[in-house]
Design a protein around this motif. Sequence first.
Motif, PDB file in Angstrom:
ATOM      1  N   ASN A  76     -28.699 -19.844 -29.305  1.00 54.86           N
ATOM      2  CA  ASN A  76     -29.043 -18.795 -28.358  1.00 54.86           C
ATOM      3  C   ASN A  76     -29.257 -19.338 -26.942  1.00 54.86           C
ATOM      4  O   ASN A  76     -29.679 -18.614 -26.068  1.00 54.86           O
ATOM      5  N   GLU A  77     -28.960 -20.628 -26.741  1.00 52.80           N
ATOM      6  CA  GLU A  77     -29.115 -21.219 -25.414  1.00 52.80           C
ATOM      7  C   GLU A  77     -27.847 -21.959 -25.026  1.00 52.80           C
ATOM      8  O   GLU A  77     -27.339 -22.794 -25.764  1.00 52.80           O
ATOM      9  N   LEU A  78     -27.327 -21.613 -23.850  1.00 54.22           N
ATOM     10  CA  LEU A  78     -26.157 -22.271 -23.299  1.00 54.22           C
ATOM     11  C   LEU A  78     -26.525 -22.846 -21.939  1.00 54.22           C
ATOM     12  O   LEU A  78     -27.433 -22.363 -21.267  1.00 54.22           O
ATOM     13  N   SER A  79     -25.802 -23.864 -21.544  1.00 53.50           N
ATOM     14  CA  SER A  79     -26.017 -24.417 -20.208  1.00 53.50           C
ATOM     15  C   SER A  79     -24.742 -24.249 -19.398  1.00 53.50           C
ATOM     16  O   SER A  79     -23.656 -24.067 -19.937  1.00 53.50           O
ATOM     17  N   VAL A  80     -24.897 -24.292 -18.108  1.00 53.09           N
ATOM     18  CA  VAL A  80     -23.770 -24.174 -17.192  1.00 53.09           C
ATOM     19  C   VAL A  80     -23.607 -25.522 -16.514  1.00 53.09           C
ATOM     20  O   VAL A  80     -24.565 -26.045 -15.932  1.00 53.09           O
ATOM     21  N   THR A  81     -22.421 -26.102 -16.616  1.00 53.13           N
ATOM     22  CA  THR A  81     -22.148 -27.384 -15.971  1.00 53.13           C
ATOM     23  C   THR A  81     -21.243 -27.167 -14.773  1.00 53.13           C
ATOM     24  O   THR A  81     -20.349 -26.323 -14.802  1.00 53.13           O
ATOM     25  N   ARG A  82     -21.497 -27.938 -13.747  1.00 49.79           N
ATOM     26  CA  ARG A  82     -20.727 -27.837 -12.505  1.00 49.79           C
ATOM     27  C   ARG A  82     -19.654 -28.913 -12.499  1.00 49.79           C
ATOM     28  O   ARG A  82     -19.918 -30.072 -12.791  1.00 49.79           O
ATOM     29  N   ASN A  83     -18.433 -28.524 -12.120  1.00 47.24           N
ATOM     30  CA  ASN A  83     -17.314 -29.456 -11.992  1.00 47.24           C
ATOM     31  C   ASN A  83     -16.803 -29.393 -10.559  1.00 47.24           C
ATOM     32  O   ASN A  83     -16.462 -28.326 -10.075  1.00 47.24           O
ATOM     33  N   THR A 127     -21.355 -23.808 -21.609  1.00 51.19           N
ATOM     34  CA  THR A 127     -21.202 -24.697 -22.749  1.00 51.19           C
ATOM     35  C   THR A 127     -22.489 -24.802 -23.555  1.00 51.19           C
ATOM     36  O   THR A 127     -23.577 -24.542 -23.033  1.00 51.19           O
ATOM     37  N   ASP A 128     -22.337 -25.202 -24.807  1.00 45.12           N
ATOM     38  CA  ASP A 128     -23.498 -25.499 -25.642  1.00 45.12           C
ATOM     39  C   ASP A 128     -23.688 -27.004 -25.786  1.00 45.12           C
ATOM     40  O   ASP A 128     -24.497 -27.463 -26.565  1.00 45.12           O
ATOM     41  N   GLY A 129     -22.938 -27.779 -25.035  1.00 48.04           N
ATOM     42  CA  GLY A 129     -23.000 -29.233 -25.104  1.00 48.04           C
ATOM     43  C   GLY A 129     -21.832 -29.816 -25.863  1.00 48.04           C
ATOM     44  O   GLY A 129     -21.452 -30.959 -25.658  1.00 48.04           O
ATOM     45  N   GLN A 130     -21.231 -29.017 -26.732  1.00 46.59           N
ATOM     46  CA  GLN A 130     -20.095 -29.482 -27.522  1.00 46.59           C
ATOM     47  C   GLN A 130     -18.827 -28.701 -27.198  1.00 46.59           C
ATOM     48  O   GLN A 130     -17.768 -29.278 -27.015  1.00 46.59           O
ATOM     49  N   PHE A 131     -18.933 -27.376 -27.121  1.00 46.03           N
ATOM     50  CA  PHE A 131     -17.790 -26.514 -26.868  1.00 46.03           C
ATOM     51  C   PHE A 131     -17.975 -25.759 -25.562  1.00 46.03           C
ATOM     52  O   PHE A 131     -19.093 -25.493 -25.141  1.00 46.03           O
ATOM     53  N   SER A 144     -31.212 -30.102 -10.229  1.00 45.93           N
ATOM     54  CA  SER A 144     -30.167 -30.563 -11.134  1.00 45.93           C
ATOM     55  C   SER A 144     -28.817 -30.101 -10.593  1.00 45.93           C
ATOM     56  O   SER A 144     -28.556 -28.906 -10.493  1.00 45.93           O
ATOM     57  N   PHE A 145     -27.992 -31.052 -10.258  1.00 49.29           N
ATOM     58  CA  PHE A 145     -26.687 -30.763  -9.661  1.00 49.29           C
ATOM     59  C   PHE A 145     -25.626 -30.548 -10.732  1.00 49.29           C
ATOM     60  O   PHE A 145     -24.794 -29.664 -10.625  1.00 49.29           O
ATOM     61  N   LYS A 146     -25.650 -31.336 -11.776  1.00 49.81           N
ATOM     62  CA  LYS A 146     -24.608 -31.276 -12.806  1.00 49.81           C
ATOM     63  C   LYS A 146     -24.789 -30.086 -13.743  1.00 49.81           C
ATOM     64  O   LYS A 146     -23.831 -29.431 -14.118  1.00 49.81           O
ATOM     65  N   THR A 147     -26.002 -29.786 -14.153  1.00 53.05           N
ATOM     66  CA  THR A 147     -26.273 -28.619 -15.003  1.00 53.05           C
ATOM     67  C   THR A 147     -27.290 -27.718 -14.300  1.00 53.05           C
ATOM     68  O   THR A 147     -28.482 -27.780 -14.586  1.00 53.05           O
ATOM     69  N   PRO A 148     -26.832 -26.867 -13.385  1.00 53.57           N
ATOM     70  CA  PRO A 148     -27.767 -26.088 -12.571  1.00 53.57           C
ATOM     71  C   PRO A 148     -28.422 -24.892 -13.257  1.00 53.57           C
ATOM     72  O   PRO A 148     -29.411 -24.385 -12.760  1.00 53.57           O
ATOM     73  N   PHE A 149     -27.878 -24.438 -14.406  1.00 54.97           N
ATOM     74  CA  PHE A 149     -28.409 -23.230 -15.039  1.00 54.97           C
ATOM     75  C   PHE A 149     -28.480 -23.384 -16.551  1.00 54.97           C
ATOM     76  O   PHE A 149     -27.629 -24.032 -17.156  1.00 54.97           O
ATOM     77  N   ASN A 150     -29.491 -22.736 -17.158  1.00 61.25           N
ATOM     78  CA  ASN A 150     -29.604 -22.585 -18.607  1.00 61.25           C
ATOM     79  C   ASN A 150     -29.705 -21.098 -18.907  1.00 61.25           C
ATOM     80  O   ASN A 150     -30.486 -20.387 -18.276  1.00 61.25           O
ATOM     81  N   ILE A 151     -28.933 -20.635 -19.889  1.00 61.71           N
ATOM     82  CA  ILE A 151     -28.893 -19.225 -20.234  1.00 61.71           C
ATOM     83  C   ILE A 151     -29.391 -19.051 -21.662  1.00 61.71           C
ATOM     84  O   ILE A 151     -28.908 -19.718 -22.573  1.00 61.71           O
ATOM     85  N   THR A 152     -30.358 -18.165 -21.850  1.00 66.65           N
ATOM     86  CA  THR A 152     -30.844 -17.838 -23.191  1.00 66.65           C
ATOM     87  C   THR A 152     -30.638 -16.346 -23.429  1.00 66.65           C
ATOM     88  O   THR A 152     -30.787 -15.539 -22.504  1.00 66.65           O
TER      89      THR A 152
END
Length: 179
Positions: free
Chosen positions: A13-20, A30-34, A133-141
């Motif tokens: 139920n928690e995803l993170s957003v990574t910046r590229n 992403t969930d860290g894997q997918f 946090s520059f690389k993972t600026p957001f967490n979504i639940t």
Amino acid sequence: MEQFRSFDQLRTNELSVTRNGFFRPSFNLTDGQFIYGKLSYASLWKTVTILETAQKTWTIKRKGVFSRTLIITGQNEEELGMVIPEVWSRRIKLNMNNGFDAEFLNKKLFTRTFSLVNDRYGDILSIKTGLWSFKTPFNITFNLDLLKNIPDLPLMALLGVNLILIKQAQSAATAGVGS
């Protein structure tokens, strides 16, 4: 769209957003894997936003040059909904053409959490902005049970990230004007 995993296969139920990237950034959900979705910009000036998932692609653009209203369109350029920021308020209304209405808002004055709230479902999702946090600026639940009831939940999660990015850009522009 083959690179994304379907939201139906989501088990957390928690995803993170990574910046590229830096100058032309894109953001992966992403969930860290997918990877479940992507937010990218179609132009250098960031006037058109593209939201992609395994099933659908949406385009977000302003209704007019001086309008604050954003239009959500689907793959065949059909209008799916509107995002309307209220004047003198922190609330942002989401009106979908299928009858779904919700509001993006910060529940408290000094908080890093941006929530999507609906009268019927209550709190649908929360986006927490990372501090420094520059690389993972957001967490979504969000609630996994709502995936069955709300078909466009991936759109709403990526749209919430886009709204936060617009607010951050406006704040940075305002801060740069006064100095």
